[in-house]
Write an enzyme that holds these catalytic residues in place. Structure first.
Site, PDB file in Angstrom:
ATOM      1  N   SER A 199       0.696  -1.132  -0.030  1.00  0.00           N
ATOM      2  CA  SER A 199       0.007   0.046   0.130  1.00  0.00           C
ATOM      3  C   SER A 199       0.826   1.198   0.031  1.00  0.00           C
ATOM      4  O   SER A 199       1.694   1.256   0.963  1.00  0.00           O
ATOM      5  CB  SER A 199      -0.827  -0.013   1.237  1.00  0.00           C
ATOM      6  OG  SER A 199      -1.706   1.220   1.448  1.00  0.00           O
ATOM      7  N   THR A 237     -10.204   3.184 -14.633  1.00  0.00           N
ATOM      8  CA  THR A 237      -9.184   3.791 -15.281  1.00  0.00           C
ATOM      9  C   THR A 237      -8.105   4.021 -14.216  1.00  0.00           C
ATOM     10  O   THR A 237      -8.316   4.057 -12.915  1.00  0.00           O
ATOM     11  CB  THR A 237      -9.451   5.383 -15.410  1.00  0.00           C
ATOM     12  OG1 THR A 237     -10.558   5.165 -16.419  1.00  0.00           O
ATOM     13  CG2 THR A 237      -8.351   6.176 -16.056  1.00  0.00           C
ATOM     14  N   CYS A 324      -6.344   1.781  12.362  1.00  0.00           N
ATOM     15  CA  CYS A 324      -7.546   1.213  11.702  1.00  0.00           C
ATOM     16  C   CYS A 324      -8.525   0.686  12.708  1.00  0.00           C
ATOM     17  O   CYS A 324      -9.599   0.715  12.226  1.00  0.00           O
ATOM     18  CB  CYS A 324      -7.104   0.307  10.709  1.00  0.00           C
ATOM     19  SG  CYS A 324      -6.055   0.469   9.487  1.00  0.00           S
TER      20      CYS A 324
END
Ligand code: PLP
Length: 383
Positions: A199, A237, A324
């Site tokens: 990430s 995209t 998180c």
């Protein structure tokens, strides 16, 4: 003084990376699928970024799939293995208890679909051994998924050894390397993994961009249908500016790693030593198999949330366990898994350092002194 010490939650983008990606917003903003010159330029950059990212990981270009970040990469890896499992009658998945929720919650879903999930116990430092994995593998094991390094306590797992066991037994092996990429050397072939998640924002790239490495010969499952981008495996995209940020940031952190790792380790160890002098304080995780920038401790008799809010008021930004997971007031599943008693687990504090905050001795002493004062104040208030 304002200081950001929560780099495991997300990192600042370096000035060099910001400068390098700006043209992708203002000049080179074409769609890589367009046939005109602007599109062709974007396509060429995309092609080169894939190659550069592959090089940083020791992979081939065609083994890289761009995604929207660590969570998506983990979902795609696990669902790919599950799909192979379903078609070959293998329904057993091995993981371990301190994984991120972006793994654990996918496993929960797979369990509901009929998979048998075996979560290995870690030792008190949050480590598992290749032997544990070896003993757990069965004829019907579809996947082993073990994180490279833990996001809360920084423990680095013996990934190469686990990879070797999985290869010998012919079992798919995925690793969530979100906290490791950009911070410790990574080479997918050496690690022996079939899939690896990363990430960008964990090493100075943009948020919501990541990648999944998938070894040649394995076709990732399609989670997102559409225009057929990413060789038909992940439509949408391409986020060229995000991908640019990921590749520039990774190249930068890889180039700086040798220089900064010893500095980070020395800072980390000073923090640990200083914080452990506060009475009723426990270190979480391993002392030596630990991410260079990770400090994780528990203070008895206080709530980590209260401490982080108090420190935030003074311009010191740290995390109460994992960013998180915060927001929920149950103790961290990671700390519970490594055997930290519940009352102590509530008092968790994570400091995560980066090359961005190289501190001198005086600054470290000031921070430890301030944390100590806050802990004492909170203990008085709560006791
Ligand atoms: N895996 C680990 C180990 C993490 O630490 C995180 C984020 O904290 C993720 C996965 C999720 O990554 P992302 O924020 O890119 O979705």
């Amino acid at each position: 003084m304002e200081i950001y010490l929560d780099n495991a939650a997300t990192m600042r983008m370096s000035d060099t990376t910001v400068k390098a990606i700006l043209p992708f917003l203002t000049e080179k903003y074409g769609n890589p699928s367009s046939l005109h010159a602007m599109g062709r330029i974007a396509y060429e950059y995309l092609f080169n970024f894939r190659r550069q990212l592959a090089e940083c990981l020791g992979a081939y270009d065609d083994e890289i799939y761009f995604t929207s970040g660590g969570t998506e990469s983990n979902n795609q890896a696990l669902l790919t293995a599950a799909s192979f499992g379903t078609s070959s009658g293998k329904t057993h998945i091995i993981s371990q208890k301190t994984e991120h929720h972006a793994i654990l919650n996918v496993l929960k879903r797979l369990e509901k679909q009929g998979f048998e999930i075996e979560l290995l116990d870690t030792d008190s430092e949050g480590n598992i051994t290749a032997e544990q994995v070896n003993n757990a593998i069965r004829k019907d094991t579809a996947l082993v998924t073990i994180m490279t390094a833990n996001n809360e306590i920084g423990t680095i797992m013996p990934i190469e050894e686990i990879g070797k066991v999985c290869r010998e037994k012919g079992v798919l092996f995925h690793t969530d390397a979100v906290q490791a990429v950009g911070h410790i050397p990574i080479n997918v072939k050496k690690m022996g993994c079939d899939m690896l998640s990363l990430s960008a924002h964990k090493f100075g790239g943009m948020k919501s961009v990541g990648a999944l490495y998938v070894r040649r010969g394995i076709l990732p499952s399609v989670l997102i249908e559409g225009g057929g981008q990413e060789r038909g495996r992940r439509s949408g995209t391409e986020n060229l500016v995000g991908i640019a940020s990921m590749v520039y940031a990774l190249a930068e952190s890889t180039a700086k790693m040798d220089k900064y790792t010893p500095k980070l380790i020395s800072m980390r160890d000073r923090f640990i030593k200083g914080l452990l002098k506060i009475p009723d304080t426990k270190i979480n995780g391993s002392l030596n198999k630990r991410l260079p920038g990770n400090v994780s401790v528990c203070f008895g008799g206080i709530m980590g949330e209260s401490l982080s809010i108090m420190l935030s008021g003074m311009g010191i930004y740290v995390s109460a366990g994992s960013a998180c997971a915060s927001g929920s007031l149950s103790p961290s599943h990671v700390l519970t898994a490594i055997g930290v008693p519940e009352e102590l687990a509530y008092g968790a504090l994570r400091i995560s350092l980066s090359e961005d905050n190289i501190l001198n001795d005086k600054e470290i002493e000031y921070l430890i002194f301030t944390i100590r004062n806050c802990v004492e104040k909170l203990r008085k208030l709560q006791g």
